[in-house]
Motif scaffolding. Structure first.
Motif, short mmCIF file in Angstrom:
data_model
loop_
_atom_site.label_atom_id
_atom_site.label_comp_id
_atom_site.label_asym_id
_atom_site.label_seq_id
_atom_site.Cartn_x
_atom_site.Cartn_y
_atom_site.Cartn_z
N ALA A 135 -5.25 12.34 -3.33
CA ALA A 135 -4.39 11.16 -3.89
C ALA A 135 -3.30 10.61 -3.00
CB ALA A 135 -3.88 11.48 -5.27
N LEU A 136 -2.35 11.37 -2.41
CA LEU A 136 -1.20 10.90 -1.71
C LEU A 136 -1.98 10.39 -0.46
CD1 LEU A 136 0.95 13.93 -2.31
CD2 LEU A 136 1.34 11.79 -2.97
N LEU A 137 -3.06 10.87 0.13
CA LEU A 137 -3.42 10.44 1.62
C LEU A 137 -4.13 8.97 1.31
CD1 LEU A 137 -3.86 10.70 4.61
CD2 LEU A 137 -5.99 11.94 3.82
N GLU A 138 -4.55 8.72 0.14
CA GLU A 138 -5.17 7.45 -0.06
C GLU A 138 -4.04 6.39 -0.12
OE1 GLU A 138 -7.90 5.16 -3.66
OE2 GLU A 138 -6.79 6.92 -3.96
N MET A 139 -3.16 6.93 -1.13
CA MET A 139 -2.01 5.91 -0.96
C MET A 139 -1.45 5.69 0.24
SD MET A 139 -0.39 6.72 -4.77
CE MET A 139 -0.54 8.26 -4.90
N TYR A 140 -1.23 6.68 1.14
CA TYR A 140 -0.60 6.51 2.34
C TYR A 140 -1.17 5.63 3.19
CZ TYR A 140 1.82 7.93 6.56
OH TYR A 140 2.54 8.20 7.70
N VAL A 141 -2.76 5.77 3.35
CA VAL A 141 -3.43 4.97 4.08
C VAL A 141 -3.33 3.59 3.82
CG1 VAL A 141 -5.65 4.70 5.05
CG2 VAL A 141 -4.69 6.92 5.01
N ALA A 142 -3.59 3.61 2.39
CA ALA A 142 -3.60 2.02 2.06
C ALA A 142 -2.36 1.19 2.29
CB ALA A 142 -4.07 2.08 0.31
N ILE A 143 -1.31 2.08 2.09
CA ILE A 143 0.00 1.37 2.34
C ILE A 143 0.50 1.14 3.78
CG2 ILE A 143 2.66 1.81 2.42
CD1 ILE A 143 2.06 2.93 -0.61
N ALA A 144 -0.06 2.20 4.85
CA ALA A 144 0.31 2.13 6.11
C ALA A 144 -0.41 1.01 6.76
CB ALA A 144 0.07 3.34 6.56
N LEU A 145 -2.01 0.76 6.23
CA LEU A 145 -2.63 -0.17 6.85
C LEU A 145 -2.50 -1.69 6.14
CD1 LEU A 145 -5.96 1.84 7.54
CD2 LEU A 145 -4.09 1.39 9.17
N ALA A 146 -1.69 -1.69 5.26
CA ALA A 146 -1.99 -2.82 4.37
C ALA A 146 -3.08 -3.24 3.85
CB ALA A 146 -1.03 -4.02 5.09
#
Length: 155
Positions: A135-146
Motif C-alpha cells: 500500500a505504501l509503495l503504491e502511494m509512493y510511486v503514484a506521488i513520485a511519478l505524478a
C-alpha cells in the motif's frame, strides 16, 4: 517516528528505483514468470499513467486489459473511457452509473478502445507481498511519478 513504520518506509525509494529499472513489457507479451503479488505500473512511452497493487499480478493485468473485462475489473480503462467521453466523475446513482454509461454505444466503444489501448502500454512490475509495504509503495510511486490516473479519494 514509530520504528515499525520507519522499517516499512525505508524500502520505498529502493523499490521505486527497482520498478523503474525493470524491463517493461506489453500485455500481449506477458512474461511467463511474474511476481505473485506486488505493484504494477502502466506507462505510455515515458509518461507514467497508473500504478496499482495486487496479490495476483497476472490475474489483475488480465482484468485490466482483456477485451471482455467488465467495468468493475477494468477500472483504469473505464477511467480512460470517462475521460474520452467527457464524463468527469463517477456517480453511484442509477443514472450515470457505470452500468448506465455502458448502455451508451459511444461510451461502450470508448471503454473497448481503452482496454485495447492498455494492451499496447508498457507495464512494469515489482514484487511486494507485505500488504503494508504494498500500500505504501503504491502511494509512493503514484506521488513520485505524478501518475495522473491515480487518486486516493474515498468513494
Amino acid at each position: 517516528m514509530n520504528e515499525q513504520f520507519h522499517q516499512h518506509i525505508e524500502f520505498l525509494h529502493p523499490s521505486f528505483e527497482a520498478l523503474l529499472c525493470s524491463v517493461p513489457f506489453q500485455f500481449t507479451s506477458l512474461p511467463k514468470v511474474l511476481p505473485k503479488a506486488g505493484i504494477y505500473l502502466f506507462s505510455n512511452g515515458e509518461q507514467h499513467l497508473y500504478v496499482g497493487r495486487t496479490n495476483s499480478i497476472r490475474k489483475r493485468l488480465q482484468q485490466h486489459c482483456r477485451s471482455g473485462s467488465s467495468h468493475n475489473s477494468a477500472a483504469f480503462a473505464f477511467r480512460l473511457a470517462r475521460e474520452a467521453c467527457k464524463v468527469p466523475q463517477a456517480t453511484y446513482k442509477p443514472q450515470g452509473s457505470r452500468k448506465d454509461l455502458l448502455q451508451d454505444p459511444d461510451f461502450a466503444l470508448a471503454f473497448t478502445d481503452a482496454k485495447a489501448q492498455l494492451r499496447t502500454m508498457n507495464i512494469r512490475v515489482i514484487e511486494e507481498s507485505n500488504p503494508f509495504r504494498q500500500a505504501l509503495l503504491e502511494m509512493y510511486v503514484a506521488i513520485a511519478l505524478a501518475a495522473p490516473y491515480n487518486d486516493f479519494d474515498n468513494h
